[in-house]
Design a protein around this motif. Structure first.
Motif, PDB file in Angstrom:
ATOM      1  N   ALA A  86      27.521  21.367  33.432  1.00  0.00           N
ATOM      2  CA  ALA A  86      26.573  22.090  32.557  1.00  0.00           C
ATOM      3  C   ALA A  86      25.135  21.867  33.024  1.00  0.00           C
ATOM      4  O   ALA A  86      24.319  22.793  33.032  1.00  0.00           O
ATOM      5  N   ALA A  87      24.817  20.626  33.442  1.00  0.00           N
ATOM      6  CA  ALA A  87      23.450  20.322  33.891  1.00  0.00           C
ATOM      7  C   ALA A  87      23.125  21.070  35.188  1.00  0.00           C
ATOM      8  O   ALA A  87      21.991  21.525  35.387  1.00  0.00           O
ATOM      9  N   ILE A  88      24.122  21.215  36.077  1.00  0.00           N
ATOM     10  CA  ILE A  88      23.901  21.959  37.324  1.00  0.00           C
ATOM     11  C   ILE A  88      23.613  23.426  36.984  1.00  0.00           C
ATOM     12  O   ILE A  88      22.667  24.028  37.494  1.00  0.00           O
TER      13      ILE A  88
ATOM     14  N   ASN B 261      21.777  26.552  28.801  1.00  0.00           N
ATOM     15  CA  ASN B 261      22.391  25.289  28.422  1.00  0.00           C
ATOM     16  C   ASN B 261      23.692  25.556  27.678  1.00  0.00           C
ATOM     17  O   ASN B 261      23.673  26.209  26.636  1.00  0.00           O
ATOM     18  N   CYS B 262      24.819  25.102  28.170  1.00  0.00           N
ATOM     19  CA  CYS B 262      26.082  25.491  27.533  1.00  0.00           C
ATOM     20  C   CYS B 262      26.767  24.368  26.761  1.00  0.00           C
ATOM     21  O   CYS B 262      27.869  24.559  26.253  1.00  0.00           O
ATOM     22  N   ILE B 263      26.121  23.200  26.663  1.00  0.00           N
ATOM     23  CA  ILE B 263      26.692  22.162  25.787  1.00  0.00           C
ATOM     24  C   ILE B 263      25.600  21.658  24.841  1.00  0.00           C
ATOM     25  O   ILE B 263      24.413  21.842  25.109  1.00  0.00           O
TER      26      ILE B 263
ATOM     27  N   VAL C 130      25.051   9.902  29.310  1.00  0.00           N
ATOM     28  CA  VAL C 130      23.860   9.673  28.470  1.00  0.00           C
ATOM     29  C   VAL C 130      22.620  10.159  29.217  1.00  0.00           C
ATOM     30  O   VAL C 130      21.743  10.824  28.648  1.00  0.00           O
ATOM     31  N   ALA C 131      22.542   9.848  30.520  1.00  0.00           N
ATOM     32  CA  ALA C 131      21.376  10.265  31.318  1.00  0.00           C
ATOM     33  C   ALA C 131      21.235  11.791  31.308  1.00  0.00           C
ATOM     34  O   ALA C 131      20.122  12.316  31.280  1.00  0.00           O
ATOM     35  N   ILE C 132      22.357  12.498  31.317  1.00  0.00           N
ATOM     36  CA  ILE C 132      22.303  13.970  31.278  1.00  0.00           C
ATOM     37  C   ILE C 132      21.758  14.451  29.930  1.00  0.00           C
ATOM     38  O   ILE C 132      20.955  15.381  29.859  1.00  0.00           O
TER      39      ILE C 132
ATOM     40  N   PHE D  95      16.964  20.031  33.101  1.00  0.00           N
ATOM     41  CA  PHE D  95      17.086  20.158  34.554  1.00  0.00           C
ATOM     42  C   PHE D  95      16.635  21.536  35.011  1.00  0.00           C
ATOM     43  O   PHE D  95      17.021  22.543  34.424  1.00  0.00           O
ATOM     44  N   GLN D  96      15.815  21.548  36.048  1.00  0.00           N
ATOM     45  CA  GLN D  96      15.488  22.830  36.685  1.00  0.00           C
ATOM     46  C   GLN D  96      15.188  22.590  38.158  1.00  0.00           C
ATOM     47  O   GLN D  96      15.076  21.440  38.596  1.00  0.00           O
TER      48      GLN D  96
END
Ligand SMILES: [Zn+2]
Length: 422
Positions: free
Chosen positions: A315-317, A325-327, A368-370, A375-376
């Motif tokens: 999701a972050a990628i 953002n999908c989560i 947790v870090a995510i 992110f961009q």
């Protein structure tokens, strides 16, 4: 014996996993069920219960009790530090002998967990010991197997390259990596269809092998056209009807681990626009359950903290590449902090009812870090390999190092390592 075996093989379809015989239920007509229809529906739903639905009901109950508590909303870093420090000063328990071939993974999980919590918690002395152990496995600098005398393997080499990347080049260890020999070996594992065998002559091939190969090659500056030929084609055919990715092309079951490996590889190769991103984002969203708030790895499976990275990282990628953002990160964080930390034991567990281990501790921390960051990509950088162009901004009180979701490593370490070989 052999004729018995062949008749068994001929009569049994090749199915993976356990086989359950189909359940037939004749639904009564409206007139037949007019009396007590509510009870008949309850009875019918009960009949459809499986081990998984029963386990999930129990898990939802346990998660609800934990999620209702207010006081457990922080990451107990000092507690987890003690857990991750212990294998560097005490022998591992005898039960871990079975993980002998996974020694490189243990090094990566433990060292990366410490490094992600605090750069200085991976001590110079420990970094020195890590590189010493690594080059004992292969004094010629790679490729690496799981241990002494073991055949070189993609998973072992991936874990060792990652572990070395967080060692600050102590003892000049980055220059001891034999890039030529690793590159020749990667080419020897390459198949015509774009897959990579995990181990020369005997290994399986699927999206995991591709991710390990592409990740190693990109970090070490070895990503040539020859090495990447047909890889994208292999990967795009692994996306199945659900939207996630299986291990091999053409309708293999979608799985969080395989999906991460495919999506991270496609991101490195600059080919995310070749897949059905909309279906993929839907699939990632469906992995998050309302009741537990955590992520599962497959349809109809239980939540597990390691998917906070495998699916959360995917999701972050997607977020970094501009697909939204999908989560729900805030809810995922609640699951990790409230349901996967214990007061009585350090480390992170996959779900209530299980024990912490090094694997789930590392991927829980990465999860947790995510959740702590957005992110961009830096729009000024146009090349397809974007190791050094991730813009990571805190969205919450961040207590961890920002991590690069494609590689599962602290982004500052990854960038230094990448630039060393660029
Ligand atoms: Zn897990």
């Amino acid at each position: 014996m052999s004729s018995q075996l062949s008749s068994f093989q001929n009569s049994t379809p090749k199915l993976l996993g356990r086989k359950r015989s189909p359940t037939e239920r004749i639904v009564p007509s409206e007139e037949e069920s007019s009396s007590g229809s509510e009870e008949s529906v309850v009875a019918m739903v009960k009949e459809m219960d499986t081990e998984t639905t029963e386990a999930r009901d129990k898990l939802i109950y346990e998660c609800r009790l934990l999620l209702e508590r207010d006081e457990s909303n922080t990451l107990n870093k000092e507690f987890h530090r003690r857990y991750l420090d212990s294998p560097f000063s005490h022998p591992l328990p005898p039960g871990m002998v079975a993980l002998d071939a996974s020694a490189p993974w243990l090094l990566y999980w433990i060292a990366n967990g410490l490094r992600t919590m605090n750069q200085s918690w991976l001590k110079t002395e420990t970094q020195y010991r890590i590189q010493e152990k690594v080059f004992r496995v292969n004094p010629h600098g790679g490729p690496f197997g799981g241990g002494l005398g073991q055949l070189p393997h993609l998973a072992g080499t991936y874990a060792i390259v990652n572990a070395l990347a967080i060692c600050d080049n102590v003892e000049g260890c980055w220059d001891k990596i034999n890039r030529t020999s690793i590159y020749d070996w990667l080419l020897s594992l390459k198949r015509e269809d774009g897959g990579f065998q995990t181990c020369l002559g005997v290994g399986e091939y699927d999206t995991r092998g591709i991710y390990c190969a592409i990740s190693i090659a990109s970090m070490l500056g070895l990503l040539t056209q020859e090495l990447c030929e047909n890889v994208v084609e292999f990967l795009i055919h692994c996306q199945n009807y659900e939207g996630g990715f299986g291990g091999v092309p053409h309708e293999d079951e979608a799985h969080g681990g395989y999906t991460f490996c495919a999506v991270a590889s496609l991101a490195i190769l600059g080919a995310l626009d070749r897949i059905d991103v909309e279906k993929l984002t839907d699939w990632c969203s469906q992995r998050q359950y309302n009741d537990e708030k955590g992520l599962s790895g497959r349809s109809n499976k239980l939540v597990d903290v390691c998917y906070s990275f495998w699916v959360g990282g995917t999701a972050a990628i997607l977020e970094a590449y501009g697909y939204g953002n999908c989560i729900n990160k805030a809810e995922l964080k609640e699951y990790i902090l409230k349901c996967c930390q214990m007061e009585t034991r350090p480390g992170i567990r996959d779900k209530p009812g299980t024990r912490p281990d090094f694997y789930h501790t590392n991927y829980g921390l990465l999860g947790v870090a995510i959740t702590e960051n957005s992110f961009q990509l830096d729009p000024r950088v146009s090349n397809s390999l974007k190791i050094d162009s991730f813009i990571i901004n805190p969205i919450d009180n961040s207590v961890l190092e920002p991590i690069n979701p494609v590689y599962g490593l602290p982004s500052s370490d990854l960038e230094k390592f990448y630039k060393h070989f660029k």
